[in-house]
Design an enzyme around this catalytic site. Structure first.
Site, PDB file in Angstrom:
ATOM      1  N   VAL A   1      11.127 -13.655 -43.616  1.00  0.00           N
ATOM      2  CA  VAL A   1      10.347 -13.104 -42.507  1.00  0.00           C
ATOM      3  C   VAL A   1       9.318 -14.106 -41.993  1.00  0.00           C
ATOM      4  O   VAL A   1       8.584 -14.716 -42.776  1.00  0.00           O
ATOM      5  CB  VAL A   1       9.655 -11.791 -42.936  1.00  0.00           C
ATOM      6  CG1 VAL A   1       8.692 -11.295 -41.857  1.00  0.00           C
ATOM      7  CG2 VAL A   1      10.687 -10.724 -43.252  1.00  0.00           C
ATOM      8  N   ASP A   2       9.286 -14.254 -40.676  1.00  0.00           N
ATOM      9  CA  ASP A   2       8.314 -15.088 -39.972  1.00  0.00           C
ATOM     10  C   ASP A   2       8.297 -16.529 -40.446  1.00  0.00           C
ATOM     11  O   ASP A   2       7.250 -17.160 -40.580  1.00  0.00           O
ATOM     12  CB  ASP A   2       6.913 -14.467 -40.016  1.00  0.00           C
ATOM     13  CG  ASP A   2       6.855 -13.159 -39.255  1.00  0.00           C
ATOM     14  OD1 ASP A   2       7.581 -13.031 -38.255  1.00  0.00           O
ATOM     15  OD2 ASP A   2       6.105 -12.258 -39.660  1.00  0.00           O
TER      16      ASP A   2
ATOM     17  N   HIS B   1       5.478 -13.758 -32.708  1.00  0.00           N
ATOM     18  CA  HIS B   1       4.672 -13.185 -33.787  1.00  0.00           C
ATOM     19  C   HIS B   1       3.188 -13.388 -33.483  1.00  0.00           C
ATOM     20  O   HIS B   1       2.795 -14.483 -33.066  1.00  0.00           O
ATOM     21  CB  HIS B   1       5.034 -13.859 -35.117  1.00  0.00           C
ATOM     22  CG  HIS B   1       4.290 -13.311 -36.280  1.00  0.00           C
ATOM     23  ND1 HIS B   1       4.567 -12.074 -36.821  1.00  0.00           N
ATOM     24  CD2 HIS B   1       3.249 -13.811 -36.990  1.00  0.00           C
ATOM     25  CE1 HIS B   1       3.736 -11.851 -37.817  1.00  0.00           C
ATOM     26  NE2 HIS B   1       2.931 -12.885 -37.942  1.00  0.00           N
TER      27      HIS B   1
ATOM     28  N   ARG C   1      11.746  -4.589 -37.053  1.00  0.00           N
ATOM     29  CA  ARG C   1      12.733  -4.432 -38.113  1.00  0.00           C
ATOM     30  C   ARG C   1      13.047  -5.805 -38.682  1.00  0.00           C
ATOM     31  O   ARG C   1      13.085  -6.790 -37.949  1.00  0.00           O
ATOM     32  CB  ARG C   1      14.044  -3.822 -37.586  1.00  0.00           C
ATOM     33  CG  ARG C   1      13.913  -2.521 -36.823  1.00  0.00           C
ATOM     34  CD  ARG C   1      13.449  -1.353 -37.632  1.00  0.00           C
ATOM     35  NE  ARG C   1      14.244  -1.162 -38.826  1.00  0.00           N
ATOM     36  CZ  ARG C   1      13.826  -0.511 -39.907  1.00  0.00           C
ATOM     37  NH1 ARG C   1      12.626  -0.015 -39.957  1.00  0.00           N
ATOM     38  NH2 ARG C   1      14.610  -0.377 -40.946  1.00  0.00           N
TER      39      ARG C   1
ATOM     40  N   ASN D   1       6.089  -7.942 -23.677  1.00  0.00           N
ATOM     41  CA  ASN D   1       6.714  -9.268 -23.766  1.00  0.00           C
ATOM     42  C   ASN D   1       8.087  -9.269 -23.095  1.00  0.00           C
ATOM     43  O   ASN D   1       8.462 -10.242 -22.447  1.00  0.00           O
ATOM     44  CB  ASN D   1       6.839  -9.716 -25.227  1.00  0.00           C
ATOM     45  CG  ASN D   1       5.548 -10.292 -25.747  1.00  0.00           C
ATOM     46  OD1 ASN D   1       4.962 -11.163 -25.133  1.00  0.00           O
ATOM     47  ND2 ASN D   1       5.105  -9.801 -26.895  1.00  0.00           N
TER      48      ASN D   1
ATOM     49  N   GLU E   1       1.006 -14.436 -25.661  1.00  0.00           N
ATOM     50  CA  GLU E   1       2.432 -14.222 -25.942  1.00  0.00           C
ATOM     51  C   GLU E   1       3.235 -14.212 -24.645  1.00  0.00           C
ATOM     52  O   GLU E   1       4.308 -14.811 -24.562  1.00  0.00           O
ATOM     53  CB  GLU E   1       2.647 -12.908 -26.698  1.00  0.00           C
ATOM     54  CG  GLU E   1       2.191 -12.939 -28.126  1.00  0.00           C
ATOM     55  CD  GLU E   1       2.357 -11.593 -28.825  1.00  0.00           C
ATOM     56  OE1 GLU E   1       2.274 -11.585 -30.055  1.00  0.00           O
ATOM     57  OE2 GLU E   1       2.575 -10.560 -28.149  1.00  0.00           O
TER      58      GLU E   1
ATOM     59  N   ARG F   1      20.862  -2.104 -42.961  1.00  0.00           N
ATOM     60  CA  ARG F   1      20.365  -3.102 -42.012  1.00  0.00           C
ATOM     61  C   ARG F   1      21.519  -3.964 -41.499  1.00  0.00           C
ATOM     62  O   ARG F   1      21.550  -4.336 -40.330  1.00  0.00           O
ATOM     63  CB  ARG F   1      19.313  -3.996 -42.675  1.00  0.00           C
ATOM     64  CG  ARG F   1      18.009  -3.305 -42.906  1.00  0.00           C
ATOM     65  CD  ARG F   1      16.998  -4.248 -43.525  1.00  0.00           C
ATOM     66  NE  ARG F   1      15.736  -3.549 -43.671  1.00  0.00           N
ATOM     67  CZ  ARG F   1      14.737  -3.984 -44.388  1.00  0.00           C
ATOM     68  NH1 ARG F   1      14.832  -5.138 -45.030  1.00  0.00           N
ATOM     69  NH2 ARG F   1      13.613  -3.292 -44.465  1.00  0.00           N
TER      70      ARG F   1
END
Length: 190
Positions: free
Chosen positions: A138-139, A103, A85, A8, A168, A59
């Site tokens: 997340v997402d 995603h 991550r 990508n 993608e 993080r």
């Protein structure tokens, strides 16, 4: 930002260089020295930075270092293309509505890791990919572009993944263009 093979990333570099997006990729950040994206970046002459997540205390500290690296280079938009991550408010806050993720599912279905296997396990007939703005959960976040891919009875995770990757590569540059236009970074062609 990438953790894997970087297909990508490479598609995005080519879209910029071909004039599909009036932009430039100025830095690739990876979290593993063995990341395949590094060899692509070397071949494409894109500067790289390895920030191993195992070498930082948290993080948040990783995200501080990432944000600082992008800010030093005047980066306007950040793309997570296979970044495996979870990011924190530190990076999201540094790039509000300027952090894009790709995603391998039609969100909101099959969030998180192993989305392709989740789709196969659910025996859905249609899967795909989503480019979206990143939020803390997340997402999630506003969807910019989606592409559907049929799930064939003979599909394995590998064969479905390959077809999703092709989509993608097509939608990620479009998502970057849309996000940039939305923020007034580019003039809309409409």
């Amino acid at each position: 930002m990438a953790s894997g093979e970087g297909s990508n990333f490479e598609a995005l570099v080519h879209a910029c260089r071909n004039g599909d997006i009036p932009a430039e990729v100025v830095l690739l950040v990876v979290n593993r020295e063995t990341c395949g994206a590094l060899s692509r970046a070397t071949r494409l002459e894109i500067p790289t930075l390895v920030l191993d997540h195992r070498a930082v205390a948290s993080r948040e500290e990783l995200d501080r270092r990432i944000a600082a690296s992008f800010q030093q280079r005047g980066v306007d938009l950040v793309v997570m293309a296979g970044w495996m991550r979870i990011v924190t408010e530190v990076l999201i806050g540094a790039y509000p509505e300027r952090l894009i993720n790709i995603h391998p599912s039609l969100l909101p279905s099959f969030r998180g890791a192993r989305a392709i296997q989740q789709a196969l396990d659910a025996q859905v007939r249609l899967s795909g990919c989503t480019a979206h703005l990143v939020e803390l959960e997340v997402d999630t976040g506003p969807i910019l572009v989606q592409a559907a891919v049929p799930v064939l009875e003979t599909d394995s995770a590998e064969t479905l993944s390959e077809r999703i990757h092709q989509q993608e590569h097509r939608i990620l540059p479009l998502a970057v263009q849309l996000a940039a236009e939305r923020l007034g970074l580019l003039e809309s062609n409409s």
